[in-house]
Design an enzyme around this catalytic site. Structure first.
Site, PDB file in Angstrom:
ATOM      1  N   ASP A  99     -94.599   5.349-111.801  1.00 20.49           N
ATOM      2  CA  ASP A  99     -94.988   5.272-113.343  1.00 20.49           C
ATOM      3  C   ASP A  99     -95.825   4.089-113.115  1.00 20.49           C
ATOM      4  OD1 ASP A  99     -94.701   5.506-116.110  1.00 20.49           O
ATOM      5  OD2 ASP A  99     -93.453   3.780-115.867  1.00 20.49           O
ATOM      6  N   CYS A 126     -55.433   6.865 -90.679  1.00 19.42           N
ATOM      7  CA  CYS A 126     -54.490   6.467 -91.712  1.00 19.42           C
ATOM      8  C   CYS A 126     -55.291   6.580 -93.003  1.00 19.42           C
ATOM      9  CB  CYS A 126     -54.264   4.818 -91.702  1.00 19.42           C
ATOM     10  SG  CYS A 126     -53.399   4.283 -90.102  1.00 19.42           S
ATOM     11  N   CYS A 150     -56.144   2.309 -88.641  1.00 10.72           N
ATOM     12  CA  CYS A 150     -57.494   3.139 -88.250  1.00 10.72           C
ATOM     13  C   CYS A 150     -58.010   4.363 -89.253  1.00 10.72           C
ATOM     14  CB  CYS A 150     -56.980   3.869 -86.741  1.00 10.72           C
ATOM     15  SG  CYS A 150     -55.930   5.226 -87.346  1.00 10.72           S
TER      16      CYS A 150
END
Length: 753
Positions: free
Chosen positions: A423, A17, A14
């Site tokens: 650009d 952890c 989970c």
């Protein structure tokens, strides 16, 4: 001196952890680590002196396993087969237990003992991963989702054992109805809850593992695009790993290009759809670059390897995608902090629920049922999956479309951006200039003018210089140049056949010839894209002094050519607008973005391009270093700026912008400075990138909202005794499945037409 170390983590169940491992690693001096629950990987920046073994030792002391990734291998998805077997066994045994508990008419004499016989293997064997993880966490003084599951299912099972062996629940003829709410019968047993919760959670974890595999499919398929073997010109076939930079190799029709290289013989069409998302094959011939992983759809090619292994574009794409999947949204970081204290809080809440119900006189059974429901419903799985699964799917889908996202910060930036600096050369336009007119001064020879200019510009890598060289090469071989000098924003000069020659901005056109290295659109060997040669209209005695001052001059770029200080004449060049630029800019406006064209061109040239593509705001005459100042000025005005560019002269502006977007055909330094990289030379890819990024962030926020809302809504219901523990387990599993399923919607993302 720092370096990055990546580890594969095992045993996580989970988000808590992952959060715990991350905290342990970050406690080491000089270490900055992130742990991703969905990809089961840890990535750490460590100082000199720390090794992977040191990090592995820390992870193992925390109660998990860790190892360095196996080299040159696609990441494996979480193993689902052992989990599948455990789920099937548990489901087969659980179904009759649940049916007997739910239908009183089927509760024959001693039915409860049959339920115990069937439920015991489910709780012990089926729930073993939860119990083992809870025990490991307990040894390290920690708690996780598995702690809640183990506590809840064991409590329900042990209560049932007590009621069967020491209470009246084991008597023949005992029956009790199935209730959605907490029970009050002192003889109640909860074998169906213990078995049902275990099976539901196993089903949720199995569905999660499958969904995580689907979420990572795009990255795995990207890593598997490369060729396994390569044919050499002498007829031998070797593993692609043995290929070295500079080696020649063959690409036969239907084969993949083994690695990045340059065509030295042959011509063909390459299918680049798997790399760039572009469905139209691209023609290549001698001198053109090719990308590893693309498919040869036509003739036979001989290619010289220019990049191999981890340096190839395909490997860099995969690395960018994988690194992006390790990121955490700002709201996810908040969720991680919450999940770190969530489990202890839930255990305390369950204890408080038990005490409250006992104190209220509602009975031990009702108090126990409510407490177990609190333990089971509160598992924070969905919180841990909210961001990683969406990132897995979103970045993977982006890679399929030729969009590389550096990290979650880039995704979040797209929601704030309101201005897009574009650009001109190589972004809005093709970046491939063509000499359209050569106008010599009276008494000067136009062919000599073009020949001298082409000879000097042969040493330049600017698109204008390459166009001039390409046009001059059409009239014969060019002499060598010595004493070459390039001045950014001014022009070039050198000595050709003993004569000093200058090619510089036209006095009337006011065009700064930006000479920079590796600018996008540079043409090698006097050839245009895919080997097409430029054609110049050459005219003598046309009066260069008047050239560039008429109506036509605004649509062209003019440069002057001088030999030994004498004006020989002028050259006119044009840059074609990309066919999709106008539509792409219209899409950007619909996304709420204001496009601004920024270029070193003179205002008439810039305004002509802007009018053609539908841009109303133009910033012209900007030297390379000035683009950064433009970004800063707009930011000072309160705008959030995205910069789209492709050349070396764009790199600083890309880094300064709130969101840097590099066109994939641009230079490595521009790509390195950007947040998003577009592998297609098409401005619509920028539209797709913004749309995908925003959609991914929207999915992440939706996931986190529903995960929080689920816990906020469900916990009071459980504490109030309104949820049977088995229903709570089903709801918890479904919340995780919902979050993963919501993330998988990103697989259906479609680019603009």
């Amino acid at each position: 001196m720092t370096r990055q170390i990546e580890l594969e983590i095992g045993g996580m169940t989970c988000a808590a952890c992952a959060n715990r491992i991350e905290k342990k690693l970050n406690r080491l001096d000089g270490v900055t680590a992130t742990v991703n629950y969905a990809t089961e990987k840890a990535r750490a920046t460590v100082p000199a002196g720390l090794t992977a073994a040191d990090l592995i030792a820390v992870v193992e002391k925390t109660g998990y396993t860790a190892a360095e990734p196996r080299a040159e291998q696609a990441p494996e998805a979480p193993a689902a087969d052992p989990l599948r077997t455990r789920l099937i066994v548990s489901a087969v045994l659980t179904v009759p237990v649940v049916l007997l508990a739910m239908v009183p008419a089927w509760q024959f004499d001693y039915w409860q003992w049959l339920s115990l016989t069937l439920a015991a293997p489910v709780v012990v064997y089926g729930g073993w991963p939860f119990h083992r993880s809870a025990a490991v966490n307990l040894r390290h003084g920690a708690a996780s989702m598995d702690t809640l599951v183990s506590l809840g299912t064991l409590a329900a099972f042990l209560w049932s054992l007590w009621a069967l062996f020491l209470g009246d629940a084991g008597m023949p003829g005992m029956t009790h109805p199935f209730e959605l709410r907490a029970g009050t019968d002192s003889d109640a047993i909860y074998l169906e809850a213990a078995a049902g919760v275990t099976t539901f959670l196993l089903a949720g974890r199995y569905a999660e593992a499958r969904a995580k595999r689907r979420a990572g499919d795009a990255l795995r398929s990207l890593l598997e695009l490369g060729a396994r073997s390569v044919a050499l010109p002498d007829g031998r076939e070797i593993p692609v790993e043995e290929l070295r930079t500079g080696d020649l190799f063959l690409v036969r029709p239907g084969e993949k290009v083994a690695t990045d290289g340059e065509v030295v013989d042959g011509a063909s069409a390459l299918d680049q759809s798997l790399i760039t998302g572009e469905s139209v094959p691209v023609e290549v011939t001698v001198g053109d670059p090719v990308t590893g992983g693309t498919v040869n759809a036509g003739g036979r090619l001989v290619v010289r390897a220019t990049r191999v292994g981890a340096d190839t574009q395909l490997a860099q794409m995969a690395r960018l995608v994988e690194e992006a999947q390790d990121g955490k949204a700002a709201v996810q970081r908040l969720a991680d902090r919450i999940s770190g204290v969530f489990v202890p809080v839930v255990i305390a809440l369950a204890a408080a629920t038990l005490g409250f119900w006992l104190g209220s006189g509602r009975g031990t059974t009702a108090a126990f049922t409510a407490a177990v429901a609190v333990l089971i419903i509160a598992c924070p799985c969905a919180l841990g999956l909210a961001t990683p699964t969406a990132l897995l799917v979103g970045t993977g889908r982006g890679a399929q479309l030729g969009i590389l996202i550096r990290g979650v910060e880039a995704l979040e930036s797209t929601r704030r951006v309101d201005t897009v600096l574009l650009d001109k050369t190589g972004t809005v336009t093709t970046g491939v200039m063509t000499v359209t007119e050569v106008v010599a001064e009276p008494g000067q020879d136009a062919t000599r003018l073009l020949r001298l200019a082409g000879a000097v510009e042969a040493a330049s890598e600017h698109p204008l210089g390459r166009a001039i060289t390409r046009a001059a090469a059409e009239h014969g071989p060019l002499p060598p140049v010595t004493n070459f000098l390039a001045t950014a924003g001014v022009g070039v000069r050198g000595t050709v056949e003993g004569t000093p020659v200058e090619v510089a901005r036209a006095a009337g056109g006011a065009f700064p010839v930006e000479i920079v290295r590796a600018e996008s659109g540079a043409v090698e060997g006097g050839r245009g894209p895919r080997g097409t040669a430029a054609v110049a209209a050459v005219s003598d005695g046309g009066g260069a002094a008047e050239a560039g001052r008429g109506a036509g001059s605004a649509a062209q770029t003019w440069v002057e050519v001088r030999a030994d200080g004498t004006l020989l004449g002028r050259l006119a060049l044009t840059d074609a607008v990309r066919p999709t630029s106008a539509a792409a800019i219209a899409h950007l406006r619909r996304l709420g973005l204001n496009p601004v064209l920024v270029t070193g061109d003179a205002a008439p040239v810039a305004e002509r391009v802007a009018a053609e593509v539908g841009v109303t705001e133009v910033i012209a005459g900007v030297l390379p270093a000035g683009k950064v100042d433009v970004v800063k000025r707009l930011q000072a005005e309160g705008r959030s700026v995205a910069m789209v560019g492709d050349g070396v002269n764009d790199a600083a502006a890309l880094a300064q912008a709130d969101l840097g977007v590099a066109m994939g055909a641009g230079t490595d330094v521009a790509i390195e400075a950007s947040d998003l990289t577009l592998m297609r030379d098409d401005l619509t890819a920028a539209v797709d990138a913004v749309r995908l990024a925003r959609h991914t962030v929207q999915i992440i926020r939706g996931n986190l909202f529903w995960a929080f809302a689920y816990n906020v809504a469900a916990l009071p219901l459980a504490a109030s005794g309104l949820l049977n523990p088995m229903i709570a387990g089903a709801a918890m599993a479904l919340s995780s499945i919902f979050v993963v399923g919501n993330s998988l919607r990103l697989r259906r993302f479609r680019p603009v037409a």
